[in-house]
Scaffold this active site. Structure first.
Site, PDB file in Angstrom:
ATOM      1  N   LYS A 112       0.831  -1.214   0.000  1.00  9.99           N
ATOM      2  CA  LYS A 112       0.000   0.000   0.000  1.00  9.99           C
ATOM      3  C   LYS A 112       0.863   1.260   0.000  1.00  9.99           C
ATOM      4  CE  LYS A 112      -4.160  -2.117   1.765  1.00  9.99           C
ATOM      5  NZ  LYS A 112      -3.693  -3.502   1.952  1.00  9.99           N
TER       6      LYS A 112
HETATM    7  C1  PLP Z   1      -4.384  -4.589   1.258  1.00 11.80           C
HETATM    8  C2  PLP Z   1      -3.643  -5.873   1.153  1.00 11.80           C
HETATM    9  C3  PLP Z   1      -4.064  -6.900   0.260  1.00 11.80           C
HETATM   10  C4  PLP Z   1      -5.319  -6.796  -0.592  1.00 11.80           C
HETATM   11  O1  PLP Z   1      -5.171  -5.866  -1.633  1.00 11.80           O
HETATM   12  P1  PLP Z   1      -6.428  -5.355  -2.467  1.00 11.80           P
HETATM   13  O2  PLP Z   1      -5.949  -4.189  -3.244  1.00 11.80           O
HETATM   14  O3  PLP Z   1      -7.467  -4.982  -1.438  1.00 11.80           O
HETATM   15  O4  PLP Z   1      -6.878  -6.471  -3.318  1.00 11.80           O
HETATM   16  C5  PLP Z   1      -3.282  -8.040   0.168  1.00 11.80           C
HETATM   17  N1  PLP Z   1      -2.165  -8.196   0.920  1.00 11.80           N
HETATM   18  C6  PLP Z   1      -1.734  -7.246   1.778  1.00 11.80           C
HETATM   19  C7  PLP Z   1      -0.503  -7.493   2.570  1.00 11.80           C
HETATM   20  C8  PLP Z   1      -2.451  -6.056   1.934  1.00 11.80           C
HETATM   21  O5  PLP Z   1      -2.018  -5.111   2.796  1.00 11.80           O
END
Ligand code: PLP
Length: 466
Positions: A112
């Site tokens: 993120k």
């Molecule tokens: C947010 C997150 C996901 C999921 O990602 P999306 O964009 O919601 O599909 C998967 N793995 C980790 C470690 C995350 O922080």
């Protein structure tokens, strides 16, 4: 470049306004009205260039002139300069045609950061240009809160308040939020559950006078700018593996469908993506959709990959908009029916079209642990449980000779040390730059699960414009 709502009613916006708006006023999500193209000749010229340069080329058409080129380039440089690996998003080879894309070199060790580090800077820049301020409020069960805090800390036009359920997030996750010593960052430990935190945030947004008085905003995963920023690492990985001359496939662990949707966007822009494999944990609504053509809600069950414990994947609506031929009224109708019945059936033609690019799979907790163990034994790499879901799915995915498949490593293994140790016997260490996390002083305020108390706290802490 203009942005339209997937539900067809809200006004079309430019990039900067869509950035600040987040959700469209009609409840829909903003998407560009047409796909910018990255022609093969441009892709070729980007091969071997630094991540920041690729990011500029990918993002410039989306920004559509609402941020000056030199400002955009400076923000991109600044956003990725502090990452823990010079390649920003390095690839590791796992097998002849199997690769791992490491997306955990940002400040909070999860993918993120790749979007939020840039989006926080864009937010601040656009607010300043418009002479406005914003108060970001959000609820977190762990990962998202720290990425949002790191993105917004010390930004002049932003105050950020993140609510987490007191005593219910891991120590590493809590400390990644509470050890940030910035005057505009406020952590609230709510005496309640994650759902209580979410209800409090919804309550603040629903309180119109409060919302207006403090210009409440969110940087959640439905924000278009986050998607755009995520397109970059798909392009960068594909170029490293021989695109545009060579086709490529990705295996993406999925919760809200944001990350894998960004890969779909890259494909629409001209990146030669042959296949996108979606990995779900036991909360497998998307895997079931791909298998049956029906999207049907079930209850959310906790798993070893908590950031994917989601039933309704908000960003899927953006893909639905394309499947429906950009017909916002049709999408609005489908989403209303989905909300009413908890189920939505795609027409056989749309289901077939979906299957041309996407393939779904799932891993339960046992399979997740087995994948962590297998990768460790065969390659020596430690992977976190979210990445392991993708790797499990990749192992059984349809493959084409000569088409490399890249699995996304979405979090650093040290964010989920218990599961990794259970699977491998090895306890992963935090990177050196975070080595003192467990001894840094914490700053947070415990509040009761009470909207009035939380609003009073926010009112008392927001900075007033200079
Ligand atoms: C947010 C997150 C996901 C999921 O990602 P999306 O964009 O919601 O599909 C998967 N793995 C980790 C470690 C995350 O922080």
């Amino acid at each position: 470049m203009r942005y339209v709502s997937t539900r067809g009613e809200a006004p079309t916006l430019s990039f900067d306004d869509a950035l600040l708006a987040g959700l469209a006023r009609d409840g829909g999500l903003y998407v560009p009205e047409s796909w910018p193209r990255l022609p093969a000749i441009e892709l070729k010229a980007l091969a071997g260039r630094p991540y920041a340069e690729i990011a500029f080329a990918v993002l410039r058409p989306f920004v559509g002139g609402t941020i000056a080129d030199n400002d955009l380039a400076a923000m991109i440089d600044d956003a990725y300069r502090g990452f823990g690996h010079p390649a920003v998003a390095p690839l590791k080879q796992l097998d002849a045609d199997d690769w791992l894309l490491e997306l955990f070199h940002g400040p909070t060790l999860a993918f993120k950061d790749y979007a939020l580090q840039l989006v926080g800077r864009m937010f601040d820049h656009v607010l300043a240009a418009k002479g406005r301020r914003a108060t970001i409020v959000g609820a977190t069960s762990g990962d998202t809160g720290s990425a949002a805090i790191e993105a917004c800390r010390d930004r002049a036009a932003i105050d950020i308040f993140i609510l987490h359920p007191k005593g219910r997030v891991s120590e590493v996750q809590r400390r990644q939020m509470t050890t940030v010593q910035s005057a505009n960052v406020h952590n609230i430990a709510v005496e309640g559950t994650f759902d209580d935190c979410q209800d409090l945030v919804k309550g603040m947004f629903a309180d119109a006078p409060f919302r207006e008085a403090h210009s409440l905003s969110a940087v959640n995963s439905i924000n278009w700018a986050r998607i755009a920023a995520q397109v970059v690492y798909y392009v960068s990985a594909a170029l490293s593996l021989g695109a545009p001359a060579r086709k490529i496939a990705f295996a993406v662990p999925t919760g809200n469908f944001g990350n894998v949707y960004a890969a779909y966007v890259a494909a629409q822009m001209g990146l030669p993506i042959r296949r996108l494999v979606i990995g779900s944990n036991r909360n497998d609504i998307l895997a079931r959709l791909l298998a049956t053509g029906e999207m049907k809600v079930a209850s959310v069950e906790p798993s070893l990959s908590p950031s994917m414990d989601i039933q309704v994947s908000s960003n899927f609506e953006r893909l639905l908009f394309d499947l429906a031929g950009s017909n916002g009224a049709a999408v609005a109708k489908m989403m209303a029916r989905f909300r009413r019945r908890g189920a939505l059936r795609l027409s056989p033609a749309r289901h077939r079209r979906l299957g041309r690019l996407f393939e779904g799979g799932r891993a339960d907790d046992r399979e997740t642990l087995a994948a962590i163990e297998r990768i460790y034994k065969t390659t020596g790499e430690l992977v976190d449980p979210h990445s392991a879901v993708g790797l499990h799915t990749m192992a059984s995915a349809q493959r084409e000779r000569g088409v490399p498949m890249v699995a996304l490593a979405c979090a650093h293994p040290a964010k989920f040390p218990d599961a990794v140790e259970r699977a491998t016997g090895v306890r992963p260490h935090l990177p050196a730059r975070l080595g003192d996390l467990l001894t840094r002083p914490e700053r947070m305020t415990a509040l009761p699960n009470d909207l009035r108390a939380v609003e009073d706290f926010v009112r008392g802490r927001v900075r007033v414009a200079a």
